[in-house]
Write an enzyme that holds these catalytic residues in place. Structure first.
Site, PDB file in Angstrom:
ATOM      1  N   ASP A  67       0.829  -1.206   0.000  1.00 61.55           N
ATOM      2  CA  ASP A  67       0.000   0.000   0.000  1.00 61.55           C
ATOM      3  C   ASP A  67       0.862   1.253   0.000  1.00 61.55           C
ATOM      4  O   ASP A  67       2.092   1.174   0.156  1.00 61.55           O
ATOM      5  CB  ASP A  67      -0.951  -0.009   1.217  1.00 61.55           C
ATOM      6  CG  ASP A  67      -0.242  -0.391   2.521  1.00 61.55           C
ATOM      7  OD1 ASP A  67       0.998  -0.353   2.558  1.00 61.55           O
ATOM      8  OD2 ASP A  67      -0.928  -0.719   3.494  1.00 61.55           O
ATOM      9  N   ASP A 136      -7.540  -2.463  14.237  1.00 57.73           N
ATOM     10  CA  ASP A 136      -8.934  -2.751  13.889  1.00 57.73           C
ATOM     11  C   ASP A 136      -9.051  -3.965  12.965  1.00 57.73           C
ATOM     12  O   ASP A 136     -10.101  -4.206  12.370  1.00 57.73           O
ATOM     13  CB  ASP A 136      -9.582  -1.522  13.219  1.00 57.73           C
ATOM     14  CG  ASP A 136      -8.849  -1.077  11.964  1.00 57.73           C
ATOM     15  OD1 ASP A 136      -7.865  -1.744  11.558  1.00 57.73           O
ATOM     16  OD2 ASP A 136      -9.255  -0.061  11.366  1.00 57.73           O
ATOM     17  N   HIS A 138      -7.219  -4.527  10.185  1.00 59.87           N
ATOM     18  CA  HIS A 138      -6.964  -4.327   8.751  1.00 59.87           C
ATOM     19  C   HIS A 138      -5.658  -4.991   8.312  1.00 59.87           C
ATOM     20  O   HIS A 138      -4.732  -5.172   9.110  1.00 59.87           O
ATOM     21  CB  HIS A 138      -7.013  -2.845   8.352  1.00 59.87           C
ATOM     22  CG  HIS A 138      -5.886  -1.983   8.824  1.00 59.87           C
ATOM     23  ND1 HIS A 138      -6.048  -0.942   9.705  1.00 59.87           N
ATOM     24  CD2 HIS A 138      -4.572  -1.976   8.510  1.00 59.87           C
ATOM     25  CE1 HIS A 138      -4.898  -0.327   9.901  1.00 59.87           C
ATOM     26  NE2 HIS A 138      -3.984  -0.938   9.196  1.00 59.87           N
ATOM     27  N   GLU A 143      -9.551  -1.434   5.358  1.00 61.89           N
ATOM     28  CA  GLU A 143     -10.220  -1.129   6.619  1.00 61.89           C
ATOM     29  C   GLU A 143     -11.462  -2.005   6.797  1.00 61.89           C
ATOM     30  O   GLU A 143     -11.930  -2.630   5.840  1.00 61.89           O
ATOM     31  CB  GLU A 143     -10.629   0.351   6.622  1.00 61.89           C
ATOM     32  CG  GLU A 143      -9.457   1.328   6.572  1.00 61.89           C
ATOM     33  CD  GLU A 143      -8.708   1.455   7.895  1.00 61.89           C
ATOM     34  OE1 GLU A 143      -8.643   0.474   8.666  1.00 61.89           O
ATOM     35  OE2 GLU A 143      -8.168   2.546   8.158  1.00 61.89           O
TER      36      GLU A 143
HETATM   37  C1  GLP Z   1      -0.456   0.339   8.537  1.00 65.70           C
HETATM   38  C2  GLP Z   1      -0.067  -0.513   7.342  1.00 65.70           C
HETATM   39  C3  GLP Z   1      -0.316  -1.979   7.599  1.00 65.70           C
HETATM   40  C4  GLP Z   1       0.274  -2.362   8.934  1.00 65.70           C
HETATM   41  C5  GLP Z   1      -0.385  -1.561  10.028  1.00 65.70           C
HETATM   42  C6  GLP Z   1       0.116  -1.930  11.409  1.00 65.70           C
HETATM   43  O1  GLP Z   1      -1.814   0.586   8.589  1.00 65.70           O
HETATM   44  N1  GLP Z   1      -0.759  -0.121   6.163  1.00 65.70           N
HETATM   45  O2  GLP Z   1       0.264  -2.755   6.553  1.00 65.70           O
HETATM   46  O3  GLP Z   1       0.085  -3.741   9.155  1.00 65.70           O
HETATM   47  O4  GLP Z   1      -0.076  -0.205   9.785  1.00 65.70           O
HETATM   48  O5  GLP Z   1       1.282  -1.203  11.691  1.00 65.70           O
HETATM   49  P1  GLP Z   1       2.288  -1.584  12.840  1.00 65.70           P
HETATM   50  O6  GLP Z   1       2.971  -2.819  12.378  1.00 65.70           O
HETATM   51  O7  GLP Z   1       3.212  -0.420  12.945  1.00 65.70           O
HETATM   52  O8  GLP Z   1       1.482  -1.795  14.059  1.00 65.70           O
END
Ligand code: GLP
Length: 260
Positions: A67, A136, A138, A143
């Site tokens: 993404d 959440d 995702h 989302e």
């Molecule tokens: C963002 C990214 C996700 C990731 C999420 C969790 O939203 N788009 O790919 O899994 O953050 O981030 P973290 O690993 O820092 O908790």
């Protein structure tokens, strides 16, 4: 789905790096799906260490990010293209042009999303897709409410995700509202999905994804539909799993040759 519960994030990094090393060794032109966020950083650190020790090379590999934020100026340190270079890809020997990200600064964002999806579909497919999980539930930036059959497209972030990610920006206002993300269906096309999570903040989302119903309200629950999924956790991230003892016993008795 295999759930692996390990003592620390460093162990998570080691076990997932082993799986990636196998892909690099078995495939002539391996394709890795990379995730951003902090969860995969122990994996990247371990891969960089092995590259520096001369036991791994990414020279024949390609990589696709999940993404990208929309509207950040080119070179912004929080753009995922810049972030992944700083934490991983520029620290190893990927060749120029082999690391792909959606173009979040394109004038025609719909066309940019479609082009990214087409590039993914046109290639040989993603061999191993690394995933983190949002609070959440995702994956990528899909989302709650995302179609489980969705493809790469524009999405609007929830307030919770913007607040969660505000720590990487100087203020909440700076966090983009829109993103381009691979869809849930796009992610499910990869041959092997490896979701990593550590820390108690992820326990509820992990339990919902792994042991809850398959629902668009928890996009990571779609992993239950895939034939080869590994969920690699530290103890705090696994702390809300009902079958944690079963997962531990299964992993402890796994033949060593089997890998993830
Ligand atoms: C963002 C990214 C996700 C990731 C999420 C969790 O939203 N788009 O790919 O899994 O953050 O981030 P973290 O690993 O820092 O908790």
């Amino acid at each position: 789905m295999e759930v692996v519960i390990l003592p620390s994030p460093t162990d998570v990094g080691r076990v997932v790096a082993d799986a990636i090393a196998l892909v690099l060794c078995r495939r002539a032109h391996p394709v890795l799906g990379l995730a951003t966020g902090s969860s995969p950083v122990p994996v990247y650190d371990e891969l960089v260490a092995r590259y520096s020790a001369g036991v791994l090379s990414f020279a024949e590999a390609a990589a696709f990010l999940l993404d990208e934020y929309v509207g950040l100026p080119a070179g912004h340190p929080q753009s995922y293209a810049v972030y992944i270079a700083s934490v991983f890809t520029s620290r190893v020997d990927f060749t120029a042009g082999s690391v792909h990200a959606p173009d979040g600064s394109a004038r025609d964002l719909v066309a940019a999303a479609a082009a990214y999806e087409a590039a993914l579909v046109a290639g040989s497919g993603v061999d191993l897709q690394l995933l983190g999980i949002g609070g959440d539930g995702h994956i990528g930036f899909n989302e709650p409410g995302s179609s489980l059959a969705s493809r790469t497209r524009l999405k609007t972030l929830t307030q919770q995700t913007r607040a969660d990610n505000a720590r990487f920006f100087s203020s909440l206002d700076e966090v983009p509202r829109h993103v381009i993300t691979q869809g849930v269906g796009t992610i499910l096309d990869a041959r092997h999905l490896v979701l990593v999570a550590w820390g108690s903040g992820k326990a509820a989302a992990v339990a919902a994804a792994v042991e809850g119903p398959v629902t668009a309200m928890v996009p990571a629950s779609a992993l239950q539909l895939h034939p080869h999924v590994s969920v690699v956790l530290d103890e705090p991230a696994a702390s809300s799993l009902r079958l944690a003892d079963y997962y531990r016993e299964t992993y402890a008795n796994k033949p060593p040759w089997q890998g993830l």
